[in-house]
Design a protein around this motif. Structure first.
Motif, mmCIF file in Angstrom:
data_model
loop_
_atom_site.group_PDB
_atom_site.id
_atom_site.type_symbol
_atom_site.label_atom_id
_atom_site.label_comp_id
_atom_site.label_asym_id
_atom_site.label_seq_id
_atom_site.Cartn_x
_atom_site.Cartn_y
_atom_site.Cartn_z
ATOM 1 N N SER A 40 -8.905 -5.424 -11.654
ATOM 2 C CA SER A 40 -8.052 -6.284 -10.842
ATOM 3 C C SER A 40 -7.011 -5.460 -10.096
ATOM 4 O O SER A 40 -6.343 -4.600 -10.674
ATOM 5 C CB SER A 40 -7.352 -7.311 -11.740
ATOM 6 O OG SER A 40 -6.285 -7.930 -11.068
ATOM 7 N N ARG A 41 -6.849 -5.727 -8.812
ATOM 8 C CA ARG A 41 -5.858 -5.005 -8.016
ATOM 9 C C ARG A 41 -4.443 -5.331 -8.478
ATOM 10 O O ARG A 41 -3.570 -4.463 -8.497
ATOM 11 C CB ARG A 41 -6.025 -5.358 -6.538
ATOM 12 C CG ARG A 41 -7.310 -4.836 -5.918
ATOM 13 C CD ARG A 41 -7.369 -5.150 -4.438
ATOM 14 N NE ARG A 41 -6.282 -4.510 -3.711
ATOM 15 C CZ ARG A 41 -6.042 -4.709 -2.419
ATOM 16 N NH1 ARG A 41 -6.804 -5.540 -1.720
ATOM 17 N NH2 ARG A 41 -5.045 -4.084 -1.822
ATOM 18 N N SER B 173 -3.871 -3.486 -11.618
ATOM 19 C CA SER B 173 -3.759 -2.057 -11.311
ATOM 20 C C SER B 173 -2.351 -1.714 -10.834
ATOM 21 O O SER B 173 -1.818 -0.645 -11.142
ATOM 22 C CB SER B 173 -4.780 -1.666 -10.239
ATOM 23 O OG SER B 173 -6.094 -1.792 -10.736
ATOM 24 N N HIS C 186 -0.441 2.985 -3.214
ATOM 25 C CA HIS C 186 -1.652 3.742 -2.931
ATOM 26 C C HIS C 186 -1.551 5.148 -3.517
ATOM 27 O O HIS C 186 -0.498 5.566 -3.990
ATOM 28 C CB HIS C 186 -1.921 3.791 -1.419
ATOM 29 C CG HIS C 186 -1.095 4.799 -0.685
ATOM 30 N ND1 HIS C 186 0.243 4.622 -0.428
ATOM 31 C CD2 HIS C 186 -1.413 6.020 -0.157
ATOM 32 C CE1 HIS C 186 0.711 5.669 0.234
ATOM 33 N NE2 HIS C 186 -0.270 6.535 0.404
ATOM 34 N N SER D 7 0.830 -1.207 0.000
ATOM 35 C CA SER D 7 0.000 0.000 0.000
ATOM 36 C C SER D 7 0.863 1.254 0.000
ATOM 37 O O SER D 7 0.518 2.264 -0.622
ATOM 38 C CB SER D 7 -0.930 0.000 1.212
ATOM 39 O OG SER D 7 -0.181 -0.011 2.418
#
Length: 251
Positions: A211-212, A215, A63, A59
């Motif tokens: 999709s993470r 991404s 992020h 993250s």
């Protein structure tokens, strides 16, 4: 006064008189290419290892306004400022101006047209979300086509994927020619071609998937593309400086 000069290819140093050895301007040009590719490879491997071996920092890396996105903004800003400096110093050149404009557009995209810097609210986007970047125009086109026909929407995605992948393959071929010493006008702009190809692939992921994992790939592709653009601007600026030095020595 900024003087518009006739575009000179980066491959001007690939004249047969220089093609026999990787010395002088050609070696410098090749150095930018090699360093850019090594850095892109190292960044990609480091990001992948961090995601796999240390998922807790994922993250922090990916992020909003994380390390990857911040690095992307920094390299894009370097490309824009470098293009501006090269233009002021050497006059307007099409390749440098194009790279600078591409970098500026992507920098505005990364900062949501400045809304994240100045705090204003972006316009709403058809189908949900906000119009906070140029990439949203592609998302808008996809959604409008999807409302007409799902097939048309996927056709857009397929065309973008084919063009982007083709451009990446073309750029890699030009890079191979550079490495082999067969420098041409096109191979002198290989970093720019590769940049556009990476951005295209990132936009395909942005449009077609939620999709993470993908991404994360998108974010890394965008950072790598920013690195390539910054090195391209530095490469072209260095070649122009070398050309000016050679011209002054020949007087």
């Amino acid at each position: 006064m900024i003087v518009l000069r006739q575009e000179e290819s980066v491959a001007e140093f690939a004249h047969p008189a220089f093609s026999g050895a990787a010395t002088g301007p050609r070696r410098g040009q090749l150095s930018f290419l090699v360093v850019a590719l090594v850095l892109v490879g190292a960044v990609t491997v480091a990001a992948a290892l961090a995601a796999v071996l240390a998922p807790g920092i994922r993250s922090l890396l990916l992020h909003e306004d994380g390390i990857v996105e911040t690095a992307t903004v920094v390299f894009l800003a370097m490309a824009v400022l470098g293009a501006a400096a090269a233009t002021v110093r050497h006059g307007l050149r099409v390749s440098v101006a194009l790279a600078g404009l591409i970098g500026l557009a992507e920098l505005l995209d990364e900062t949501s047209f400045g809304s994240r810097l100045f705090g204003f609210e972006p316009l709403p986007l058809y189908g949900g979300g906000q119009l906070d970047g140029f990439h949203d125009l592609l998302i808008l086109a996809y959604r409008l086509l999807r409302d007409v026909s799902q097939g048309l929407a996927w056709l857009l995605v397929g065309l973008m994927l084919a063009l982007s992948a083709g451009l990446v393959l073309f750029a890699l071929r030009q890079i191979a020619r550079n490495m082999a010493g067969a420098t041409t006008w096109l191979s002198g702009h290989a970093l720019l071609f590769l940049h556009v190809g990476f951005i295209g692939l990132a936009q395909v992921i942005d449009i077609a998937t939620s999709s993470r994992a993908l991404s994360a790939v998108e974010e890394v592709l965008e950072m790598n593309a920013a690195i390539l653009l910054a090195f391209y601007v530095a490469q072209v600026g260095w070649v122009e400086s070398a050309r000016c030095i050679r011209a002054s020595e020949g007087r």
